[in-house]
Design a protein around this motif. Structure first.
Motif, PDB file in Angstrom:
ATOM      1  N   MET A   1      38.084  53.473  91.889  1.00 54.15           N
ATOM      2  CA  MET A   1      38.444  53.373  90.491  1.00 54.15           C
ATOM      3  C   MET A   1      39.965  53.360  90.306  1.00 54.15           C
ATOM      4  N   ILE A   2      40.662  54.132  91.109  1.00 51.52           N
ATOM      5  CA  ILE A   2      42.126  54.165  91.031  1.00 51.52           C
ATOM      6  C   ILE A   2      42.702  52.780  91.328  1.00 51.52           C
ATOM      7  N   GLU A   3      42.126  52.106  92.305  1.00 51.67           N
ATOM      8  CA  GLU A   3      42.588  50.763  92.667  1.00 51.67           C
ATOM      9  C   GLU A   3      42.382  49.788  91.504  1.00 51.67           C
ATOM     10  N   TYR A   4      41.259  49.924  90.830  1.00 52.63           N
ATOM     11  CA  TYR A   4      40.953  49.075  89.681  1.00 52.63           C
ATOM     12  C   TYR A   4      42.030  49.246  88.593  1.00 52.63           C
ATOM     13  N   TYR A   5      42.382  50.476  88.256  1.00 49.90           N
ATOM     14  CA  TYR A   5      43.388  50.726  87.230  1.00 49.90           C
ATOM     15  C   TYR A   5      44.781  50.284  87.689  1.00 49.90           C
ATOM     16  N   LYS A   7      45.307  47.722  89.594  1.00 49.99           N
ATOM     17  CA  LYS A   7      45.264  46.260  89.454  1.00 49.99           C
ATOM     18  C   LYS A   7      45.435  45.853  87.988  1.00 49.99           C
ATOM     19  N   LEU A   8      44.796  46.574  87.079  1.00 52.78           N
ATOM     20  CA  LEU A   8      44.952  46.261  85.656  1.00 52.78           C
ATOM     21  C   LEU A   8      46.398  46.439  85.203  1.00 52.78           C
ATOM     22  N   LYS A   9      47.059  47.465  85.691  1.00 51.23           N
ATOM     23  CA  LYS A   9      48.470  47.701  85.356  1.00 51.23           C
ATOM     24  C   LYS A   9      49.333  46.556  85.893  1.00 51.23           C
ATOM     25  N   GLU A  10      49.020  46.119  87.090  1.00 50.74           N
ATOM     26  CA  GLU A  10      49.725  44.988  87.693  1.00 50.74           C
ATOM     27  C   GLU A  10      49.515  43.734  86.842  1.00 50.74           C
ATOM     28  N   ASN A  11      48.288  43.522  86.373  1.00 49.54           N
ATOM     29  CA  ASN A  11      47.997  42.356  85.547  1.00 49.54           C
ATOM     30  C   ASN A  11      48.667  42.435  84.180  1.00 49.54           C
ATOM     31  N   LEU A  51      43.052  41.901  80.567  1.00 47.16           N
ATOM     32  CA  LEU A  51      43.817  42.138  81.793  1.00 47.16           C
ATOM     33  C   LEU A  51      43.108  41.582  83.029  1.00 47.16           C
ATOM     34  N   SER A  52      41.877  41.122  82.871  1.00 49.94           N
ATOM     35  CA  SER A  52      41.191  40.494  84.001  1.00 49.94           C
ATOM     36  C   SER A  52      41.106  38.965  83.837  1.00 49.94           C
ATOM     37  N   SER A  53      41.767  38.429  82.816  1.00 54.31           N
ATOM     38  CA  SER A  53      41.789  36.975  82.603  1.00 54.31           C
ATOM     39  C   SER A  53      42.684  36.291  83.621  1.00 54.31           C
ATOM     40  N   ASP A  54      42.562  34.970  83.690  1.00 52.69           N
ATOM     41  CA  ASP A  54      43.529  34.192  84.452  1.00 52.69           C
ATOM     42  C   ASP A  54      44.526  33.586  83.471  1.00 52.69           C
TER      43      ASP A  54
END
Length: 109
Positions: A1-5, A7-11, A51-54
């Motif tokens: 879950m930490i990795e998911y968040y 990644k969202l911050k990166e996006n 945040l998960s869009s392209d």
């Protein structure tokens, strides 16, 4: 879950820089197509991205073949970006006249 968040911050940063990313792609596209126009289209242009869009980038040029084979398309995309979050659309100017309404709204770069 930490990795998911993470990644969202990166996006989030990625989308904050969308116009700059598109400008960089435009500069590269001009070296390939010379006469191109570049637009941001899709959910970002509609202000509905998540945040998960392209990030959809449309390149319009008379030098884009009306029918482009997959290998040639992949080669062009690789020369423009290696970021899998960027979706490159290539269209011939003549065809764009017929298809423009499908890409609206557009943000010109």
């Amino acid at each position: 879950m930490i990795e998911y968040y993470r990644k969202l911050k990166e996006n989030e940063k990625f989308f904050d820089n969308a116009h700059e990313i598109a400008k960089e792609i435009k500069e590269k596209a001009k070296r390939i197509f010379d006469d191109c126009d570049v637009f941001i289209v899709g959910s970002f242009a509609r202000k509905k991205h998540t945040l998960s869009s392209d990030l959809d980038i449309l390149i319009v040029s008379s030098k884009v073949p009306e029918k482009i084979n997959f290998a040639e398309y992949c080669s062009i995309v690789r020369s423009l970006t290696e970021d899998s979050r960027i979706n490159i659309h290539l269209i011939n100017r003549e065809k764009f006249g017929e298809m423009r309404k499908y890409y609206e709204p557009m943000i010109e770069i």
